[in-house]
Design a protein around this motif. Structure first.
Motif, PDB file in Angstrom:
ATOM      1  N   TYR A  36       2.315  13.415  -1.128  1.00  0.00           N
ATOM      2  CA  TYR A  36       2.618  12.973   0.247  1.00  0.00           C
ATOM      3  C   TYR A  36       4.123  13.022   0.501  1.00  0.00           C
ATOM      4  N   ARG A  37       4.912  12.485  -0.425  1.00  0.00           N
ATOM      5  CA  ARG A  37       6.361  12.461  -0.226  1.00  0.00           C
ATOM      6  C   ARG A  37       6.956  13.867  -0.233  1.00  0.00           C
ATOM      7  N   PRO A  77       0.836  -1.208   0.000  1.00  0.00           N
ATOM      8  CA  PRO A  77       0.000   0.000   0.000  1.00  0.00           C
ATOM      9  C   PRO A  77       0.866   1.251   0.000  1.00  0.00           C
ATOM     10  N   GLN A  78       0.443   2.250  -0.743  1.00  0.00           N
ATOM     11  CA  GLN A  78       1.206   3.489  -0.854  1.00  0.00           C
ATOM     12  C   GLN A  78       0.509   4.597  -0.070  1.00  0.00           C
ATOM     13  N   PRO A  79       1.279   5.479   0.556  1.00  0.00           N
ATOM     14  CA  PRO A  79       0.657   6.611   1.256  1.00  0.00           C
ATOM     15  C   PRO A  79      -0.124   7.487   0.285  1.00  0.00           C
ATOM     16  N   ALA A  80      -1.189   8.113   0.806  1.00  0.00           N
ATOM     17  CA  ALA A  80      -2.036   8.993  -0.005  1.00  0.00           C
ATOM     18  C   ALA A  80      -2.297  10.268   0.780  1.00  0.00           C
ATOM     19  N   LEU A  81      -3.112  11.156   0.204  1.00  0.00           N
ATOM     20  CA  LEU A  81      -3.406  12.425   0.873  1.00  0.00           C
ATOM     21  C   LEU A  81      -4.121  12.202   2.199  1.00  0.00           C
ATOM     22  N   SER A  82      -4.884  11.138   2.293  1.00  0.00           N
ATOM     23  CA  SER A  82      -5.597  10.861   3.546  1.00  0.00           C
ATOM     24  C   SER A  82      -4.645  10.521   4.690  1.00  0.00           C
ATOM     25  N   ASP A  83      -3.407  10.172   4.372  1.00  0.00           N
ATOM     26  CA  ASP A  83      -2.433   9.837   5.419  1.00  0.00           C
ATOM     27  C   ASP A  83      -1.648  11.040   5.917  1.00  0.00           C
ATOM     28  N   PRO A 137      -9.744  15.185  -7.960  1.00  0.00           N
ATOM     29  CA  PRO A 137      -9.060  13.886  -7.837  1.00  0.00           C
ATOM     30  C   PRO A 137      -7.680  13.894  -8.495  1.00  0.00           C
ATOM     31  N   LEU A 138      -6.758  13.206  -7.845  1.00  0.00           N
ATOM     32  CA  LEU A 138      -5.425  12.963  -8.379  1.00  0.00           C
ATOM     33  C   LEU A 138      -5.244  11.457  -8.559  1.00  0.00           C
ATOM     34  N   THR A 139      -4.316  11.093  -9.399  1.00  0.00           N
ATOM     35  CA  THR A 139      -4.009   9.675  -9.555  1.00  0.00           C
ATOM     36  C   THR A 139      -3.293   9.167  -8.304  1.00  0.00           C
ATOM     37  N   THR A 140      -3.227   7.844  -8.176  1.00  0.00           N
ATOM     38  CA  THR A 140      -2.538   7.254  -7.016  1.00  0.00           C
ATOM     39  C   THR A 140      -1.081   7.677  -6.965  1.00  0.00           C
ATOM     40  N   ALA A 141      -0.428   7.689  -8.136  1.00  0.00           N
ATOM     41  CA  ALA A 141       0.971   8.095  -8.183  1.00  0.00           C
ATOM     42  C   ALA A 141       1.131   9.564  -7.814  1.00  0.00           C
ATOM     43  N   GLN A 142       0.171  10.407  -8.231  1.00  0.00           N
ATOM     44  CA  GLN A 142       0.252  11.827  -7.892  1.00  0.00           C
ATOM     45  C   GLN A 142       0.046  12.047  -6.399  1.00  0.00           C
ATOM     46  N   GLU A 143      -0.893  11.313  -5.807  1.00  0.00           N
ATOM     47  CA  GLU A 143      -1.095  11.446  -4.361  1.00  0.00           C
ATOM     48  C   GLU A 143       0.156  11.015  -3.594  1.00  0.00           C
ATOM     49  N   LEU A 144       0.802   9.948  -4.063  1.00  0.00           N
ATOM     50  CA  LEU A 144       2.049   9.531  -3.425  1.00  0.00           C
ATOM     51  C   LEU A 144       3.105  10.624  -3.552  1.00  0.00           C
ATOM     52  N   SER A 145       3.203  11.252  -4.724  1.00  0.00           N
ATOM     53  CA  SER A 145       4.182  12.322  -4.920  1.00  0.00           C
ATOM     54  C   SER A 145       3.907  13.489  -3.976  1.00  0.00           C
TER      55      SER A 145
END
Length: 443
Positions: free
Chosen positions: A317-318, A276-282, A307-315
């Motif tokens: 977050y990081r 699982p990858q971190p998202a904005l909710s984290d 909405p953002l893509t999963t990869a964008q939300e991870l970016s």
């Protein structure tokens, strides 16, 4: 182009020349021949021997010998010695096989000229018609035409020479094609190896970046909480027990979270879909950890989230994680950070402002202390991969500002590269490159 060793290739023609010379000497021993025959025989042996190394000289010899015979300088061919002209066939084959293009094509003319000279020498200087029994056949029999006999010899010699040349040239083309195929196969193999190595370097870089993002933040929180608890124990011993317990719980939770992320990262090396990858909710958990470490963090939202893509939300977050981690490491005793999400236009405008809070103890990290920085450059890479851009620099008041733009899902799906280029053109000014050095110092 031959697979034979170079030494062997260079000795083939000289060996043939020696065999040619020895066989003729053995065949004609005991027979009386003028000196011109032996000179011509020696010249033909030399022509064969040097046909690979000096093809132009060899062609000159096979043309020059019949020319000298026609001119009367050398004795004409005899009934048993005229086959020495076959040396020209050997020379034609070797030249077609090994010579350069210019000499190879010039050899066609030399072969034709040599055939004409041989025909003239054998019919008009030698006695070809009597050798084949065409003269003195009886009364009433017409005398053979010397011109027709010479033409026949010319055609025969030219055909033999050209066939030998063609055979040599065909072998040359075949060897050249085989060599080209080998070179292509070798180049393809090298490209395949380079592709594997490049993929390995890319994967190692991605793993290093991910490990940095996971561990740098967690360790910074652990260090900040531990130092804060230690300072509090010295300053207020009467309350140190309660705060120490809370600090230890926070350290344990942070370390446990880092261990979970690291385990997931290692598992992802075998199966990318299992982690699982971190998202904005984290982000709330992220802010809670740095707040527990002593940082004051404020988060503001402007506009309606899209909405953002999963990869964008991870970016995203990081980027926030790395920005807060840097602020926690370099913000002194009272770090402060402000995070704003502005959903405007065609994407998310993210800003993270970190202030050392007037603490004189905030010491930036020298550039030479971190020869390979994953922080700032990693954030830029993540923003670019998400289709956007990122800048990081200090303002005149010493605050460190990270600004990023991430396009929304519709824009990213339509053209990630176009959005990245447009964002970079709109947000990266001439001063952005100049600020890279200061940004790396703060990482």
């Amino acid at each position: 182009m031959s697979r034979l060793p170079k030494f062997v290739r260079l000795t083939v023609e000289p060996a043939i020349a020696v065999v040619f010379l020895v066989l003729w000497i053995v065949a004609e021993v005991g027979r009386a021949h003028p000196a011109g025959f032996w000179v011509a025989l020696a010249l033909y042996a030399v022509a064969i021997g040097i046909s690979r190394a000096l093809p132009a000289v060899a062609l000159g010899i096979i043309v020059g010998v019949p020319l000298l015979q026609v001119a009367g300088v050398l004795s004409p061919p005899e009934s048993t010695t005229w086959p020495t002209y076959e040396a020209a066939v050997v020379v034609a084959f070797v030249v077609g096989l090994t010579a350069t293009a210019r000499i190879r094509w010039a050899a066609i003319g030399a072969i034709v000229v040599q055939a004409v000279l041989v025909g003239v020498a054998m019919v008009y200087r030698g006695d070809w018609l009597s050798w084949i029994g065409a003269r003195g056949t009886g009364v009433g029999v017409s005398e053979p035409d010397p011109s027709a006999a010479a033409l026949s010899l010319v055609l025969t010699g030219a055909v033999l020479g050209l066939v030998a040349w063609t055979a040599g040239f065909a072998l040359h083309v075949n060897a050249r094609r085989r060599l080209d195929q080998e070179l292509i196969a070798q180049a393809e193999a090298e490209l395949a190896v380079a592709d594997v190595e490049l993929r390995g370097v890319k994967e190692r870089s991605e793993i290093a970046q991910e490990v940095h993002d996971v561990l740098a933040h967690s360790l910074a929180v652990v260090i900040a909480v531990a130092d804060g608890s230690r300072f509090l124990r010295n300053a207020r011993p009467e309350t140190s027990g309660e705060h120490t317990d809370a600090a230890l719980r926070e350290i344990a939770d942070t370390a446990r979270s880092a261990l979970t992320d690291l385990r997931g990262l290692l598992e992802a090396l075998h199966d990318d879909s299992s982690r699982p990858q971190p998202a904005l909710s984290d982000l709330s958990s992220l802010v809670a950890r740095v707040t527990a470490a002593g940082m004051r963090v404020s988060i503001d939202h402007f506009g309606d989230p899209r909405p953002l893509t999963t990869a964008q939300e991870l970016s995203v977050y990081r980027i926030v994680q790395e920005s807060l981690t840097n602020a926690l490491k370099h913000g002194g005793g009272h770090p402060v950070a402000a995070v704003s999400f502005a959903w405007q236009g065609e994407g998310l405008a993210l800003t993270v402002v970190s202030d050392p809070g007037g603490d004189a103890g905030a010491v930036p990290v020298p550039t030479d202390a971190a020869p390979r920085t994953f922080g700032i450059q990693g954030m830029k890479d993540r923003a670019h991969l998400a289709g956007g851009w990122l800048t990081a620099d200090r303002d005149d008041d010493g605050a460190f500002i990270v600004t990023a733009f991430i396009p929304t899902r519709a824009v990213a799906d339509a053209s990630v590269s176009a959005a990245a280029g447009a964002g970079a053109g709109a947000g990266v000014g001439a001063g952005a490159d100049a600020g890279d050095t200061a940004a790396e110092d703060a990482a």
